[in-house]
Each structure stands twice: as C-alpha cells, then as structure tokens.
Design a protein around this motif. Structure first.
Motif, PDB file in Angstrom:
ATOM      1  N   UNK A  22       3.000  13.524 -22.750  1.00 14.20           N
ATOM      2  CA  UNK A  22       2.445  13.034 -21.074  1.00 14.20           C
ATOM      3  C   UNK A  22       2.819  11.615 -20.490  1.00 14.20           C
ATOM      4  N   UNK A  23       3.481  10.906 -22.091  1.00 11.94           N
ATOM      5  CA  UNK A  23       4.213   9.813 -21.869  1.00 11.94           C
ATOM      6  C   UNK A  23       5.353  10.237 -20.858  1.00 11.94           C
ATOM      7  N   UNK A  24       6.149  11.141 -20.893  1.00 12.84           N
ATOM      8  CA  UNK A  24       7.405  11.360 -20.855  1.00 12.84           C
ATOM      9  C   UNK A  24       7.190  12.046 -19.049  1.00 12.84           C
ATOM     10  N   UNK A  25       6.015  12.577 -18.308  1.00  8.81           N
ATOM     11  CA  UNK A  25       5.373  12.391 -17.551  1.00  8.81           C
ATOM     12  C   UNK A  25       5.400  10.816 -16.573  1.00  8.81           C
ATOM     13  N   UNK A  26       4.841  10.607 -17.379  1.00  4.32           N
ATOM     14  CA  UNK A  26       4.197   8.925 -16.887  1.00  4.32           C
ATOM     15  C   UNK A  26       5.382   9.001 -16.525  1.00  4.32           C
ATOM     16  N   UNK A  44       8.637   9.664 -16.577  1.00  2.00           N
ATOM     17  CA  UNK A  44       9.427  10.080 -14.941  1.00  2.00           C
ATOM     18  C   UNK A  44       9.042   9.537 -12.985  1.00  2.00           C
ATOM     19  N   UNK A  45       7.155   9.638 -13.327  1.00  2.00           N
ATOM     20  CA  UNK A  45       6.982   9.321 -12.382  1.00  2.00           C
ATOM     21  C   UNK A  45       6.635   7.239 -12.181  1.00  2.00           C
ATOM     22  N   UNK A  46       7.476   6.636 -13.071  1.00  2.00           N
ATOM     23  CA  UNK A  46       7.293   5.372 -12.828  1.00  2.00           C
ATOM     24  C   UNK A  46       8.665   4.569 -12.372  1.00  2.00           C
ATOM     25  N   UNK A  47       9.345   6.116 -13.326  1.00  2.00           N
ATOM     26  CA  UNK A  47      11.100   5.656 -12.145  1.00  2.00           C
ATOM     27  C   UNK A  47      11.486   6.252 -11.299  1.00  2.00           C
ATOM     28  N   UNK A  48      10.288   6.547 -10.341  1.00  2.00           N
ATOM     29  CA  UNK A  48      10.677   7.263  -9.462  1.00  2.00           C
ATOM     30  C   UNK A  48      11.085   8.449  -8.866  1.00  2.00           C
ATOM     31  N   UNK A  98       0.818  -0.816  -0.124  1.00  2.00           N
ATOM     32  CA  UNK A  98       0.362  -0.097   0.049  1.00  2.00           C
ATOM     33  C   UNK A  98       0.814   1.320  -0.377  1.00  2.00           C
ATOM     34  N   UNK A  99       1.881   1.264   0.724  1.00  2.00           N
ATOM     35  CA  UNK A  99       2.729   2.165   0.738  1.00  2.00           C
ATOM     36  C   UNK A  99       3.389   2.751  -0.334  1.00  2.00           C
ATOM     37  N   UNK A 100       3.575   1.522  -1.391  1.00  2.00           N
ATOM     38  CA  UNK A 100       4.615   1.723  -2.463  1.00  2.00           C
ATOM     39  C   UNK A 100       3.202   2.367  -3.576  1.00  2.00           C
ATOM     40  N   UNK A 101       1.981   1.616  -3.571  1.00  2.00           N
ATOM     41  CA  UNK A 101       1.192   2.199  -4.148  1.00  2.00           C
ATOM     42  C   UNK A 101       0.633   3.636  -4.290  1.00  2.00           C
ATOM     43  N   UNK A 102       0.991   4.107  -2.809  1.00  2.00           N
ATOM     44  CA  UNK A 102       0.719   5.630  -2.388  1.00  2.00           C
ATOM     45  C   UNK A 102       2.016   6.296  -3.375  1.00  2.00           C
ATOM     46  N   UNK A 103       3.317   5.907  -2.252  1.00  2.00           N
ATOM     47  CA  UNK A 103       4.169   6.603  -3.431  1.00  2.00           C
ATOM     48  C   UNK A 103       3.695   7.563  -4.694  1.00  2.00           C
ATOM     49  N   UNK A 104       3.608   6.147  -5.454  1.00  2.00           N
ATOM     50  CA  UNK A 104       3.227   6.090  -7.017  1.00  2.00           C
ATOM     51  C   UNK A 104       2.305   6.328  -7.514  1.00  2.00           C
ATOM     52  N   UNK A 105       1.312   6.618  -6.749  1.00  2.00           N
ATOM     53  CA  UNK A 105       0.038   6.861  -7.585  1.00  2.00           C
ATOM     54  C   UNK A 105      -0.509   8.341  -6.708  1.00  2.00           C
ATOM     55  N   UNK A 106       0.504   9.180  -5.879  1.00  2.00           N
ATOM     56  CA  UNK A 106      -0.045  10.350  -4.867  1.00  2.00           C
ATOM     57  C   UNK A 106       0.839  11.022  -4.213  1.00  2.00           C
TER      58      UNK A 106
END
Length: 336
Positions: free
Chosen positions: A321-325, A327-331, A197-205
């Motif tokens: 938008x893909x570039x932003x995504x 960046x999120x997916x790579x932390x 859950x902590x990983x999910x919160x970090x990635x999506x919030x």
C-alpha cells in the motif's frame, strides 16, 4: 416596416443588472450545495482531533466513509453535489464579475449622457430667454467648467504637444482593474483556491483512480485517511504535504467563513472585520462582534489539530500500500 428603435442605455443597463443578479444567485446557491459536502469533508480531521489517543486515523477514516453516503452514493450525487456545484460557483463568480464591470460602464455612460443633456437643455433655455451675452457665457462657463464635449488640454500638457504628465507603467493592467472593480480579500482567496483545489482534486480523486499499476484503482477502503497520515509522515512527502494541507485549510476556511457571513448579513463589514462597537456595550457585545473571527480560528485550529495528530500518530501502512501511495504522491509514477 416600422422603424427599428435602437436599445437605450436604460434597457441595456436593466439587462446587465438582471444578468449580474442571476449570476449572483447561482453563485450563492452553488456555494450552499458545495458547503454540504465541504462541511462533511472537514469533519473527518475534526474527528481525528478529538478522538481517543491512537485512534486519530481510524476515527477520521470512519467518518469519511460514513459521509461518502451523501456525496458519493451514485455517480449523480457526486456530479451535482461536488463537481457541478464547484464548477457553477467558480464560473458564475468569474462571469458575474465581468458582468459587474459592464454594468458599471453602462451606469457611468448613462450618468455622463444625462449630465450632457442637462447642460445642453440649460444652455438652450438661456439662449431662448435671451439672457446670455458673450461675456456672460464665458464667465458662467468658467464657473461650471468646460462642456463635456469640449477638448481641454489637461494640466501638465502644453499646446505644443509636449506632455510632462506621468503615465501609468501598466496602462492595460490598470484599465482591467478599473473595469473589474475593487478586489477584496474574499475575492483573492477565491482565486487562489482555484489552483489549490484543482491540485487537491488531482491528488485525492483523479490519481487514485488510475487503473495502471502500481496504483491499480485504489478502492475507497484502501484510500482512506491512512493516505493523509502516510503523506504527513513520509520523509519524501511530509514537507510538501504539510504546506499544501496548511494552505488549503487556512485559505479555504477564510473564504468559506467570510462568504457565509456575507450571505447571512450583506451589510456586514468586508471579510471578517468586526463591526464597530457601540457606546456602553458589555463583554457579551464584544464577544458577539468577534464571533465570525472566532469561528474561523476554531475551524482552522480544529482541522489543524487533526492533521497534527494524524502526522504524529501515523498509520501502519503495509509495503504494497505504501508503494501505491508513493505512486500517487509522485504524480502516478512508481518509485524505484
């Protein structure tokens, strides 16, 4: 000054029982509040599962934006409904489990003390009646077993100090397990869910709210289920995303359904095991006994189907938008 009375085991035990009961009520109440968010959160992939062909992402995103009115309409809603209830549920669960261990030790100490007092009182009555002789005492003691305060050489120990009894390999770990009590599958899934859950919160919030480029604080409109669809389609991220979503849905689904069953019917078997069938029960009775298992299977299958459709159909994502995504997916780091 009047003499101080030391607290007895009974008083301490009552206090421990009240504490455990309070943490249990907090855990149940926070679970109900958090479930109001979780049900809406899971309805988005369910909407994708049963949407028209080619409309999986838009259906999931539309439902997500609609449901955010409940848990993100003002900072207070999110603090109470999501973060507060989640923290209260985890904290009360951990503290309550420690409290139950303390309560068990106090109960055991009170039982031992009661047996010891009873044995001492019985011995005193026998002496007072004058019906005890040395030979009789030895015979009765053999039948009753040694007194509680007598040091006995356990089997496997010898008088010369040599001990051939096998010792536990991890005594501290076994002592901790004895103190905490039995750990069921419901407990295990809850503990496993904490890092997931902590990983999910970090990635999506947390990561999407970073103000530094290239993320630049993704708005809710841009950070929709197109992000989920992109992560499941991207060659760089599809394996990790599939595993993380699959584990989260499977484990969280079990924890929620099994916990709901335990709350509604505390006498039910642990987990999702069906009750024992009664003699002569019909097909309807068998279906009812497996109702909770069916509910768990339905939730996991429905959400899983929604994720599969999001992965297969894919969402058209512009390059910026893909570039932003990415960046999120790579932390939070931009891809070069």
């Amino acid at each position: 000054m009047p003499p101080r009375h030391k607290p007895t085991h009974v008083d301490t035990l009552a206090l421990a029982h009240t504490f455990v009961r309070t943490t249990s009520l907090i855990q149940q109440g926070s679970a109900i509040i958090f479930s109001s968010f979780l049900v809406l959160h899971l309805c988005s992939p369910l909407a994708a599962a049963f949407s028209s062909p080619g409309q999986a992402e838009s259906s999931a995103s539309s439902f997500m934006l609609l449901s955010r009115v409940w848990y993100q309409d003002g900072w207070m809603n999110e603090v109470v409904v999501v973060w507060g209830s989640l923290a209260a549920h985890i904290g009360s669960g951990v503290i309550g489990r420690i409290g139950k261990g303390v309560e068990r030790r106090l109960r055991r100490a009170r039982r031992v003390e009661g047996v010891k007092r009873e044995a001492e009182g019985s011995l005193a009555r026998e002496i007072e009646l004058g019906g005890m002789v040395v030979q009789g005492v030895g015979h009765e003691q053999d039948e009753r077993g040694p007194p509680l305060d007598e040091t006995v050489v356990p089997q496997g120990d010898s008088q010369d100090g040599n001990d051939d009894t096998p010792r536990p390999k991890f005594p501290l770990f076994e002592t901790l397990l004895t103190f905490l009590g039995p750990i069921t599958l419901l407990h295990t899934t809850g503990y496993v869910l904490v890092p997931l859950t902590l990983s999910h919160i970090n990635l999506h919030r947390l990561l999407p709210s970073l103000s530094a480029p290239p993320i630049s604080s993704l708005s809710p409109t841009l950070f929709s289920y197109s992000f989920t669809s992109y992560s499941l389609n991207s060659r760089l991220h599809r394996l990790r995303s599939s595993l993380s979503y699959g584990l989260l849905v499977t484990i969280a689904g079990y924890h929620v359904i099994a916990g709901m069953r335990r709350y509604i019917d505390p006498t039910s078997p642990r987990g999702l095991r069906p009750r024992r069938g009664e003699e002569g029960e019909g097909r309807v009775g068998k279906v009812k006994r497996h109702g909770w298992q069916a509910a768990y299977g339905g939730v996991v299958a429905g959400v899983g189907l929604g994720l599969v459709r999001l992965a297969l159909e894919g969402a058209a994502v512009p390059a910026f938008l893909a570039r932003k995504y990415d960046a999120v997916l790579t932390g939070g780091r931009a891809l070069v």
